[in-house]
Motif scaffolding. Structure first.
Motif, PDB file in Angstrom:
ATOM      1  N   PRO A 224      63.836  59.038 114.902  1.00 38.84           N
ATOM      2  CA  PRO A 224      64.271  59.387 113.544  1.00 38.84           C
ATOM      3  C   PRO A 224      64.794  58.191 112.776  1.00 38.84           C
ATOM      4  O   PRO A 224      65.554  57.369 113.291  1.00 38.84           O
ATOM      5  CB  PRO A 224      65.396  60.408 113.787  1.00 38.84           C
ATOM      6  CG  PRO A 224      65.119  60.963 115.148  1.00 38.84           C
ATOM      7  CD  PRO A 224      64.531  59.828 115.924  1.00 38.84           C
ATOM      8  N   GLY A 225      64.336  58.069 111.537  1.00 37.05           N
ATOM      9  CA  GLY A 225      64.841  57.025 110.656  1.00 37.05           C
ATOM     10  C   GLY A 225      64.328  55.636 110.948  1.00 37.05           C
ATOM     11  O   GLY A 225      64.929  54.653 110.507  1.00 37.05           O
ATOM     12  N   ARG A 252      66.625  56.589 121.752  1.00 39.34           N
ATOM     13  CA  ARG A 252      66.795  55.128 121.862  1.00 39.34           C
ATOM     14  C   ARG A 252      65.446  54.482 122.182  1.00 39.34           C
ATOM     15  O   ARG A 252      64.665  54.992 122.995  1.00 39.34           O
ATOM     16  CB  ARG A 252      67.804  54.762 122.947  1.00 39.34           C
ATOM     17  CG  ARG A 252      69.180  55.368 122.721  1.00 39.34           C
ATOM     18  CD  ARG A 252      70.119  54.968 123.845  1.00 39.34           C
ATOM     19  NE  ARG A 252      70.666  53.632 123.646  1.00 39.34           N
ATOM     20  CZ  ARG A 252      70.968  52.798 124.629  1.00 39.34           C
ATOM     21  NH1 ARG A 252      70.708  53.132 125.889  1.00 39.34           N
ATOM     22  NH2 ARG A 252      71.482  51.618 124.379  1.00 39.34           N
ATOM     23  N   LEU A 253      65.201  53.361 121.541  1.00 38.93           N
ATOM     24  CA  LEU A 253      63.939  52.643 121.713  1.00 38.93           C
ATOM     25  C   LEU A 253      64.221  51.174 121.982  1.00 38.93           C
ATOM     26  O   LEU A 253      65.008  50.540 121.261  1.00 38.93           O
ATOM     27  CB  LEU A 253      63.075  52.772 120.439  1.00 38.93           C
ATOM     28  CG  LEU A 253      61.761  51.990 120.442  1.00 38.93           C
ATOM     29  CD1 LEU A 253      60.753  52.647 121.384  1.00 38.93           C
ATOM     30  CD2 LEU A 253      61.178  51.889 119.029  1.00 38.93           C
ATOM     31  N   ALA A 315      65.763  43.994 122.446  1.00 36.89           N
ATOM     32  CA  ALA A 315      66.707  44.759 121.642  1.00 36.89           C
ATOM     33  C   ALA A 315      66.567  46.241 121.943  1.00 36.89           C
ATOM     34  O   ALA A 315      65.496  46.707 122.353  1.00 36.89           O
ATOM     35  CB  ALA A 315      66.478  44.501 120.154  1.00 36.89           C
ATOM     36  N   VAL A 316      67.628  46.974 121.721  1.00 37.34           N
ATOM     37  CA  VAL A 316      67.618  48.432 121.875  1.00 37.34           C
ATOM     38  C   VAL A 316      68.154  49.040 120.578  1.00 37.34           C
ATOM     39  O   VAL A 316      69.262  48.693 120.127  1.00 37.34           O
ATOM     40  CB  VAL A 316      68.469  48.885 123.074  1.00 37.34           C
ATOM     41  CG1 VAL A 316      68.517  50.422 123.134  1.00 37.34           C
ATOM     42  CG2 VAL A 316      67.901  48.332 124.369  1.00 37.34           C
ATOM     43  N   TYR A 317      67.370  49.947 119.996  1.00 33.32           N
ATOM     44  CA  TYR A 317      67.776  50.632 118.771  1.00 33.32           C
ATOM     45  C   TYR A 317      68.190  52.053 119.117  1.00 33.32           C
ATOM     46  O   TYR A 317      67.460  52.789 119.782  1.00 33.32           O
ATOM     47  CB  TYR A 317      66.620  50.654 117.766  1.00 33.32           C
ATOM     48  CG  TYR A 317      66.947  51.415 116.505  1.00 33.32           C
ATOM     49  CD1 TYR A 317      67.837  50.884 115.569  1.00 33.32           C
ATOM     50  CD2 TYR A 317      66.388  52.663 116.259  1.00 33.32           C
ATOM     51  CE1 TYR A 317      68.146  51.572 114.407  1.00 33.32           C
ATOM     52  CE2 TYR A 317      66.692  53.361 115.092  1.00 33.32           C
ATOM     53  CZ  TYR A 317      67.573  52.817 114.172  1.00 33.32           C
ATOM     54  OH  TYR A 317      67.889  53.502 113.017  1.00 33.32           O
ATOM     55  N   ASP A 318      69.381  52.439 118.651  1.00 36.22           N
ATOM     56  CA  ASP A 318      69.905  53.785 118.872  1.00 36.22           C
ATOM     57  C   ASP A 318      69.812  54.529 117.541  1.00 36.22           C
ATOM     58  O   ASP A 318      70.546  54.215 116.583  1.00 36.22           O
ATOM     59  CB  ASP A 318      71.356  53.719 119.342  1.00 36.22           C
ATOM     60  CG  ASP A 318      71.890  55.070 119.798  1.00 36.22           C
ATOM     61  OD1 ASP A 318      71.448  56.097 119.243  1.00 36.22           O
ATOM     62  OD2 ASP A 318      72.734  55.084 120.709  1.00 36.22           O
ATOM     63  N   PHE A 449      68.139  63.990 117.893  1.00 32.58           N
ATOM     64  CA  PHE A 449      67.974  62.755 118.651  1.00 32.58           C
ATOM     65  C   PHE A 449      67.734  63.026 120.132  1.00 32.58           C
ATOM     66  O   PHE A 449      67.897  62.143 120.975  1.00 32.58           O
ATOM     67  CB  PHE A 449      69.216  61.868 118.487  1.00 32.58           C
ATOM     68  CG  PHE A 449      69.549  61.560 117.064  1.00 32.58           C
ATOM     69  CD1 PHE A 449      68.742  60.731 116.319  1.00 32.58           C
ATOM     70  CD2 PHE A 449      70.659  62.145 116.457  1.00 32.58           C
ATOM     71  CE1 PHE A 449      69.039  60.447 114.998  1.00 32.58           C
ATOM     72  CE2 PHE A 449      70.955  61.874 115.135  1.00 32.58           C
ATOM     73  CZ  PHE A 449      70.146  61.023 114.387  1.00 32.58           C
ATOM     74  N   SER A 450      67.345  64.255 120.445  1.00 32.22           N
ATOM     75  CA  SER A 450      67.196  64.634 121.855  1.00 32.22           C
ATOM     76  C   SER A 450      65.888  64.162 122.467  1.00 32.22           C
ATOM     77  O   SER A 450      65.756  64.123 123.696  1.00 32.22           O
ATOM     78  CB  SER A 450      67.292  66.160 121.998  1.00 32.22           C
ATOM     79  OG  SER A 450      66.233  66.793 121.289  1.00 32.22           O
ATOM     80  N   LYS A 451      64.923  63.841 121.629  1.00 28.38           N
ATOM     81  CA  LYS A 451      63.603  63.484 122.158  1.00 28.38           C
ATOM     82  C   LYS A 451      63.532  62.006 122.532  1.00 28.38           C
ATOM     83  O   LYS A 451      64.130  61.137 121.871  1.00 28.38           O
ATOM     84  CB  LYS A 451      62.529  63.798 121.116  1.00 28.38           C
ATOM     85  CG  LYS A 451      62.414  65.277 120.773  1.00 28.38           C
ATOM     86  CD  LYS A 451      61.351  65.489 119.696  1.00 28.38           C
ATOM     87  CE  LYS A 451      61.249  66.960 119.320  1.00 28.38           C
ATOM     88  NZ  LYS A 451      60.243  67.165 118.254  1.00 28.38           N
TER      89      LYS A 451
END
Length: 456
Positions: A224-225, A252-253, A315-318, A449-451
């Protein structure tokens, strides 16, 4: 006189001057024509690498001096231990070449086995003669072994429907010519082997490039976003740059961009090793960026690949908090674009695979809708124009300063790559891979944000 002319011919073949004085055509026309033929053929055979064309030209030139009905060439096959026909002409037309004989069998096998010329005035009186279906009832035959430093290449075989068709001078002329034909055939063979090796290498590189392309993801969904894009332009068939997107927990990605030292196949394989190791580490225990780089550094050092290292951003995006946590192992600084301003994220680190037990710093940035973060390999910044002027960080910042909220991550990526192409100019081969990962935060108000992100 024939002995003298043979020596003159050998000398003449080595030079560029007129090989046969005009006076010789008046005093000894037959010998002069023979020398002219030797000179002409020797020049041609050194410039023709196609075997079929080479032998066709030789057959045509010899026909001017030696009256034959069938011209054929057999090559020695070391694996099968047989002479095998590879070219045949009858009355000026190509005919199927299907003969295959062992050494010391028939006239061709005997000439090859004994390494000597056979000139048979009447083959009907020679028990070694083997009849072949050529459309001509042969009566005389001249077989010349083709030798290269005493190594058997094959035989040259002339047949005539007339008895006593071939003379001692024909034998000597073709013996001299045979050494040049042997060299030309060997050159043609080596050339064809090189072409075949090149074709195989090209096929292997094409396959490897396609495999490498499929190893690299094109994007990620269910974040999302987040608007995400990547660009990848290798300098060669295979690139040493790589990037990856990895699910890193709910909403998180992880994003990675690496640049392997060196170029080509070795760099591509090392990059694939690094990608596989990152995925393995993430699967086992997805830790924060600084921890992951430290683990990856140890794993690469354990591989003991000397003179190889990797500059890498991780990097990790939350998505739930819009936080981006980064660590850097010697890569160019990431760039943050916010409201028209471009700032470098000053974060340093030692490249991977150099120093044991290296620890890495990390930083966390709170992102806002409209923010853009750009990871670029040094191939972007170091793209050169014809005067060796680099694209540089300022040009990249100028492009990013001009982007607006309507520009997607894909459009930003394409603008940067197009700008580096324009800077380098047409016909300038890039000296390094160019790789980009562009992350843009959108106004998506989703609260689910569960997926896990879906990588594709």
């Amino acid at each position: 006189m024939i002995e003298d002319l043979s020596n003159i011919g050998s000398f003449a073949l080595l030079g560029d001057a007129d090989p046969v004085p005009q006076s010789l055509f008046l005093s000894h026309p037959e010998q002069a024509n023979t020398l002219a033929l030797l000179y002409e053929v020797s020049r041609e055979v050194t410039s023709i690498l196609d075997r079929e064309e080479l032998l066709r030209r030789v057959a045509e030139r010899i026909k001017k001096i030696v009256k034959y009905d069938v011209f054929s060439v057999m090559l020695w096959n070391e694996q099968t231990r047989h002479l095998e026909s590879i070219f045949a002409m009858c009355c000026g037309d190509a005919i199927p070449a299907r003969s295959r004989v062992p050494l010391h069998k028939g006239l061709t096998g005997t000439a090859a086995g004994e390494r000597r010329v056979l000139r048979i005035n009447d083959v009907t009186e020679d028990a070694r003669y083997i009849h072949c279906e050529t459309g001509v009832e042969a009566r005389s035959e001249l077989v010349v072994p083709l030798l290269l430093c005493d190594r058997l290449i094959g035989v040259l075989d002339l047949e005539s429907s007339e008895p006593h068709a071939f003379t001692l001078e024909h034998e000597r002329m073709l013996t001299t010519l045979g050494s040049y034909i042997a060299i030309a055939l060997e050159n043609a063979r080596l050339y064809e082997e090189a072409r075949e090796s090149e074709r195989r290498l090209r096929h292997d590189l094409d396959t490897a490039r396609e495999i490498q392309r499929q190893l690299l993801p094109t994007g990620a969904r269910e974040v999302p976003g987040l608007d995400l894009a990547a660009g990848y332009v290798p300098a060669r068939e295979l690139g040493g740059d790589f990037y990856d997107f990895l699910p890193y927990g709910e909403g998180r990605l992880a994003l990675a961009l690496g640049d392997v030292s060196g170029k080509g196949t070795a760099a591509a394989l090392y990059g694939s090793l690094a990608m596989g190791t990152v995925r393995e580490i993430v699967f086992d225990h997805a830790c924060e960026p600084a921890c992951l780089l430290a683990l990856l550094n140890q794993r690469l050092l354990a591989a003991r690949l000397d003179s190889r290292f990797i500059a890498m951003l991780f990097a990790v995006y939350d998505a739930s908090s819009r936080k981006l946590t980064l660590a850097n192992a010697g890569g160019p600084y990431p760039l943050l674009v916010r409201k028209g301003r471009v700032e470098a994220i000053l974060l340093e680190g030692v490249p991977l695979g150099l120093i044991p037990d290296t620890q890495y710093d990390e930083t966390t940035i709170d992102l806002e809708p409209g923010d853009v973060v750009v990871f670029a390999s040094d191939g972007i910044l170091e793209s050169e124009n014809p005067t060796q002027e680099e694209f540089g960080p300022q040009r990249l910042k100028d492009i990013l300063a001009s982007v607006s909220r309507v520009h997607s991550a894909r459009e930003i990526t394409e603008q940067i790559l197009a700008a580096t192409d324009g800077h380098s100019g047409a016909g300038i081969a890039p000296h390094d891979d160019r790789t980009l990962v562009v992350l843009r935060v959108t106004d998506d108000k989703s609260s689910d944000f569960s997926k896990l992100p879906i990588i594709y």
